[in-house]
Write an enzyme that holds these catalytic residues in place. Structure first.
Site, PDB file in Angstrom:
ATOM      1  N   GLU A 115       0.844  -1.206   0.000  1.00 12.45           N
ATOM      2  CA  GLU A 115       0.000   0.000   0.000  1.00 12.45           C
ATOM      3  C   GLU A 115       0.878   1.253   0.000  1.00 12.45           C
ATOM      4  O   GLU A 115       1.925   1.254   0.647  1.00 12.45           O
ATOM      5  CB  GLU A 115      -0.870   0.010   1.278  1.00 12.45           C
ATOM      6  CG  GLU A 115      -1.713  -1.244   1.422  1.00 12.45           C
ATOM      7  CD  GLU A 115      -2.175  -1.493   2.870  1.00 12.45           C
ATOM      8  OE1 GLU A 115      -2.229  -0.535   3.656  1.00 12.45           O
ATOM      9  OE2 GLU A 115      -2.471  -2.655   3.184  1.00 12.45           O
ATOM     10  N   LYS A 117       2.361   4.609   1.222  1.00 16.64           N
ATOM     11  CA  LYS A 117       2.404   5.216   2.553  1.00 16.64           C
ATOM     12  C   LYS A 117       2.083   6.695   2.367  1.00 16.64           C
ATOM     13  O   LYS A 117       2.940   7.495   1.968  1.00 16.64           O
ATOM     14  CB  LYS A 117       3.775   5.029   3.190  1.00 16.64           C
ATOM     15  CG  LYS A 117       3.825   5.546   4.603  1.00 16.64           C
ATOM     16  CD  LYS A 117       5.122   5.122   5.275  1.00 16.64           C
ATOM     17  CE  LYS A 117       5.165   5.576   6.723  1.00 16.64           C
ATOM     18  NZ  LYS A 117       5.077   7.027   6.898  1.00 16.64           N
ATOM     19  N   ASP A 119       1.495  10.455   2.958  1.00 18.28           N
ATOM     20  CA  ASP A 119       2.198  11.346   3.865  1.00 18.28           C
ATOM     21  C   ASP A 119       1.219  12.370   4.452  1.00 18.28           C
ATOM     22  O   ASP A 119       1.191  13.528   4.054  1.00 18.28           O
ATOM     23  CB  ASP A 119       3.325  12.050   3.090  1.00 18.28           C
ATOM     24  CG  ASP A 119       4.293  12.733   4.020  1.00 18.28           C
ATOM     25  OD1 ASP A 119       4.186  12.532   5.237  1.00 18.28           O
ATOM     26  OD2 ASP A 119       5.159  13.467   3.513  1.00 18.28           O
ATOM     27  N   TYR A 219      -7.016   2.350   5.774  1.00 16.18           N
ATOM     28  CA  TYR A 219      -6.102   1.248   5.457  1.00 16.18           C
ATOM     29  C   TYR A 219      -5.982   0.173   6.523  1.00 16.18           C
ATOM     30  O   TYR A 219      -5.361  -0.837   6.307  1.00 16.18           O
ATOM     31  CB  TYR A 219      -4.711   1.764   5.093  1.00 16.18           C
ATOM     32  CG  TYR A 219      -4.127   2.802   6.038  1.00 16.18           C
ATOM     33  CD1 TYR A 219      -3.808   2.488   7.356  1.00 16.18           C
ATOM     34  CD2 TYR A 219      -3.882   4.096   5.594  1.00 16.18           C
ATOM     35  CE1 TYR A 219      -3.280   3.429   8.217  1.00 16.18           C
ATOM     36  CE2 TYR A 219      -3.347   5.049   6.439  1.00 16.18           C
ATOM     37  CZ  TYR A 219      -3.052   4.716   7.757  1.00 16.18           C
ATOM     38  OH  TYR A 219      -2.530   5.645   8.599  1.00 16.18           O
ATOM     39  N   LYS A 307      10.772   3.324   2.641  1.00 19.14           N
ATOM     40  CA  LYS A 307      10.730   4.764   2.358  1.00 19.14           C
ATOM     41  C   LYS A 307      11.330   5.119   0.986  1.00 19.14           C
ATOM     42  O   LYS A 307      12.184   4.400   0.469  1.00 19.14           O
ATOM     43  CB  LYS A 307      11.497   5.525   3.444  1.00 19.14           C
ATOM     44  CG  LYS A 307      10.982   5.306   4.848  1.00 19.14           C
ATOM     45  CD  LYS A 307       9.676   5.991   5.112  1.00 19.14           C
ATOM     46  CE  LYS A 307       9.849   7.448   5.347  1.00 19.14           C
ATOM     47  NZ  LYS A 307       9.755   7.908   6.708  1.00 19.14           N
ATOM     48  N   CYS A 401      20.231  36.851 -25.556  1.00 23.42           N
ATOM     49  CA  CYS A 401      19.772  37.123 -24.190  1.00 23.42           C
ATOM     50  C   CYS A 401      18.330  37.621 -24.299  1.00 23.42           C
ATOM     51  O   CYS A 401      17.963  38.224 -25.324  1.00 23.42           O
ATOM     52  CB  CYS A 401      20.668  38.203 -23.590  1.00 23.42           C
ATOM     53  SG  CYS A 401      20.120  38.807 -21.998  1.00 23.42           S
ATOM     54  N   CYS A 403      17.254  40.196 -23.405  1.00 23.84           N
ATOM     55  CA  CYS A 403      17.300  41.642 -23.689  1.00 23.84           C
ATOM     56  C   CYS A 403      17.500  41.907 -25.177  1.00 23.84           C
ATOM     57  O   CYS A 403      17.399  43.045 -25.628  1.00 23.84           O
ATOM     58  CB  CYS A 403      18.426  42.302 -22.886  1.00 23.84           C
ATOM     59  SG  CYS A 403      20.072  41.936 -23.526  1.00 23.84           S
ATOM     60  N   CYS A 424      25.503  37.044 -21.641  1.00 22.48           N
ATOM     61  CA  CYS A 424      25.153  38.266 -22.346  1.00 22.48           C
ATOM     62  C   CYS A 424      26.332  39.184 -22.059  1.00 22.48           C
ATOM     63  O   CYS A 424      26.690  39.403 -20.904  1.00 22.48           O
ATOM     64  CB  CYS A 424      23.868  38.838 -21.755  1.00 22.48           C
ATOM     65  SG  CYS A 424      23.439  40.436 -22.441  1.00 22.48           S
ATOM     66  N   CYS A 431      21.874  45.959 -20.772  1.00 22.30           N
ATOM     67  CA  CYS A 431      20.977  44.801 -20.695  1.00 22.30           C
ATOM     68  C   CYS A 431      20.139  44.974 -19.432  1.00 22.30           C
ATOM     69  O   CYS A 431      20.655  45.054 -18.321  1.00 22.30           O
ATOM     70  CB  CYS A 431      21.763  43.494 -20.615  1.00 22.30           C
ATOM     71  SG  CYS A 431      20.741  42.092 -20.117  1.00 22.30           S
TER      72      CYS A 431
END
Ligand code: IVH
Length: 669
Positions: A115, A117, A119, A219, A307, A401, A403, A424, A431
């Site tokens: 199943e 787990k 959280d 569960y 886990k 860039c 710009c 750039c 810029c």
């Protein structure tokens, strides 16, 4: 170590655990990641294993959780609500099965109910004659909090069950959680969906609980006498029939190999689930066998939680954006489907640079493994090629860039290779992307340190065209600012005050504030020590004597080239001149005989009432120096709140003295 020292250390770990239990269970606001919490627990268990005289009733080997909050009426669980022991790898799983065979004294063919787990936080629902009469939280595992009314607000929880085969007295147990999609509206208030669920469920007023959409998946059972149901998988089916939600991913598997394979695939797919899952639970399917195996003090012998990794997770790249830094470096950032990595929801991961994208062939729509550890920015580790669609195309890194300028890759004369980073070209403040970053740098803690003018505010002022250059900070339109949302008279006058205060700045900080590539705080200090005054510094530049800085121990060709390039740009020079007339730049005073002379320090964790920058200045004013890594040269490690465990451990190994903030300040009186 002496016995008394070991005991002292153990007790310290126990009080750490107590503190974090309280934060996690009682206040729903953990201050450390799940991984760090697990590490404390593991350290306690290891110490107990090694030294049998160590015991504590709050040790994970004895205790199940944390005492219930004072806010609620308490109720004893008829059957304890235990936790599960954890497995992290194949070896742990094999040991788990071996122990079962040993306990039963024979090897048998087992069947596992597998199943997810979930959280969230567990809850127990008592039904008598089909009516929900009590809902409780886990509390310390023996005594929980009565939260019936809050639980009743969850639509997945039936209030009345009329099925003939529904037991007339049973505790149904399951997980309360919040869906990831619902969490996205709450993410400003909570670190992760589990905290949000816990916070909502434990509201005093159930009307508040109603506001946050909670879910419930069942569960297991607590108190229950079954004659007909023989397997956990059958119980799960019955739960579904009786009107409870169960996980659609529950299944039955037989061998450890099957479990391992299922886990591997599930871990990769978990980001697609509607809710956070931090592992898989394997339970011996036969209820008779479960009964025979029974429990240890804290967990069942017949079940284990396998886990998932606490510092990495898989997710999907939804977009790739290019960020431009202060030095013009183009950094690609993957916008990923939000994923919970060890208790932190991550939605951005750096892809470092163009070469990294090419090397790993990272593409839009790829499923990737993202790693997050400590304070390091989450980054993409690898691509899951099996998940790649045939229609996927290579990512084309932009050659311009945002710009509009063409970008370049610099040739490194030393390595004889082109840089991995595309940039750039920094043409002063032309810029826009670079310009904003430069202003952010200018006002930052180690530079002008202007309180109330953080990065977000700079961005806002930039968008409103209130600032374009660093000097604009000293000519702000306060009347306009006071009209902005979120700005009152008080905040405007505070801002004005700290901007005025920042005008008095030492030469080293000023040089650093200019944001010249390769001139970090240390190099700025060297330049300031050498030139002594701003006038002198400007004279070196005006008279084209930058090359002379090569005399300074620590300044090399790279820095010289960078300084020359910076000042060749007329607008940069004008800005520096302008700033030097607006500011009161003091000469650098060096005190080589302070209280901390010849001592090196390093910080880990958050300091109270003091920024790192301020602490560093304090050390330097007293002739000490601050280093950034733990090595033999380090004399003292100063620990604040939430220190990085790794650094503390390394320091201990090297015999470096560890100081609290208070102890360190005591050195200075
Ligand atoms: S069974 C005695 N099944 O994990 C075993 N627990 O550390 C009782 N959890 O407190 C738990 N999904 O909050 C079980 N399918 C599942 C679960 C599950 C999540 C949580 C639960 C429990 C913790 C165990």
């Amino acid at each position: 170590m002496k016995e008394s020292e070991i005991k002292k250390y153990y007790n310290k770990k126990i009080s750490e655990l107590r503190k974090h239990n309280k934060l996690y269970f009682d206040q729903s606001s953990p201050k450390i990641s799940d991984k760090e919490y697990d590490e404390i627990k593991r350290e306690i268990l290891n110490l107990e294993k090694k030294y049998s005289y160590l015991t504590s009733n709050i040790s994970p080997s004895n205790s199940l959780g944390f005492a219930p909050s004072k806010n609620f009426i308490k109720s004893s669980h008829r059957v304890k609500m235990l936790s599960l022991s954890n497995a992290f790898d194949l070896e742990d799983l094999e040991n788990f099965e071996k122990k079962i065979f040993n306990y039963l004294n024979k090897k048998i063919d087992v069947e596992y109910s597998v199943e997810p787990k979930i959280d969230g936080i567990s809850a127990s629902l008592t039904y008598k004659d089909g009516l929900l009469v009590l809902g409780a939280s886990r509390g310390d595992g023996m005594i929980g909090e009565v939260i019936t009314e809050n639980l009743k607000t969850i639509s997945d929880i039936p209030h009345k069950i009329t099925y003939k085969d529904f037991p007339n007295d049973i505790d149904i147990r399951g997980e309360v959680f919040i869906k990831k999609s619902d969490f996205s509206n709450l993410k400003n208030n909570f670190a992760n969906p589990r905290n949000a669920a816990s916070g909502s469920l434990r509201q005093k007023n159930s009307e508040q609980t109603k506001k946050i959409p909670l879910n419930f998946i069942a569960y297991t059972y607590g108190y229950f006498e079954s004659k007909t149901i023989k397997k956990q998988s059958e119980f799960l089916k019955s739960l579904k029939k009786w009107g409870f939600k169960t996980s659609e991913h529950n299944k039955v598997l037989k061998t450890i190999n099957d479990l391992e394979n299922f886990h591997k695939n599930f871990e990769k797919d978990r980001f697609d689930l509607e809710y956070d899952v931090d592992g898989l639970v394997y339970k011996i399917n036969s209820l008779d066998l479960q009964k025979r195996l029974g429990f240890t003090a804290s967990s069942p012998r017949w079940a284990i939680a396998h886990k998932f990794s606490a510092d990495s997770a898989y997710s999907l790249i939804e977009d790739i954006n290019i960020q431009v830094g202060r030095t013009g470096a183009l950094t690609p950032v993957a916008r990923i489907k939000p994923v919970n990595i060890g208790g932190v929801v991550v939605s951005n991961a750096t892809l470092h640079n163009e070469d990294e994208i090419i090397r790993k062939d990272i593409r839009l729509g790829d499923t990737v493994k993202v790693e997050r550890a400590g304070d390091v920015i989450p980054h993409v580790v690898l691509v899951d090629l099996k998940k790649r669609k045939t229609s996927s195309k290579k990512f084309v890194f932009p050659k311009k860039c945002p710009c509009g300028f063409d970008t370049i890759k610099e040739f490194n004369k030393v390595t004889k290779k082109y840089d991995a980073v595309r940039r750039c070209p920094d043409r002063g403040f032309e810029c826009e992307k670079i310009a904003v970053e430069k202003i952010k740098h200018f006002i930052s803690k180690e530079a002008l340190n202007i309180d109330g003018l953080g990065k977000k505010v700079v961005e806002k002022f930039w968008d409103l065209q209130l600032i374009r250059f660093p000097q604009d900070v000293f000519n702000l339109d306060y009347a306009q600012i006071s009209k902005l949302e979120g700005w009152g008279d008080l905040s405007v006058s505070n801002l004005k005050f700290s901007i005025d205060q920042s005008k008095k700045v030492s030469l080293d900080r000023f040089i650093y504030s200019l944001g010249i590539r390769h001139i970090g705080i240390e190099n700025a200090k060297l330049l300031a020590e050498y030139t002594k005054s701003i006038l002198n510094f400007l004279n070196f530049i005006k008279n084209k004597k930058i090359g002379e800085f090569l005399n300074i121990d620590g300044i090399g060709e790279t820095q010289i080239y960078s300084l020359k390039k910076f000042f060749e740009n007329k607008s940069n020079y004008k800005i520096v001149e302008k700033l030097s007339s607006l500011l009161n730049i003091s000469d650098l005073k060096i005190n080589k005989n302070g209280k901390l002379s010849n001592n090196t320090f390093m910080f880990t964790g958050k300091l109270s009432n003091m920024s790192r920058a301020e602490a560093k200045s304090l050390i330097e004013e007293n002739s000490g120096s601050v280093v950034s890594s733990v090595n033999k040269k380090l004399k003292y490690l100063i620990i604040g709140e939430k220190p990085t465990n790794r650094k503390v451990e390394e320091a201990k190994k090297l015999g470096i003295k560890i100081l609290s903030q208070k102890e360190w300040l005591n050195l200075l009186n």
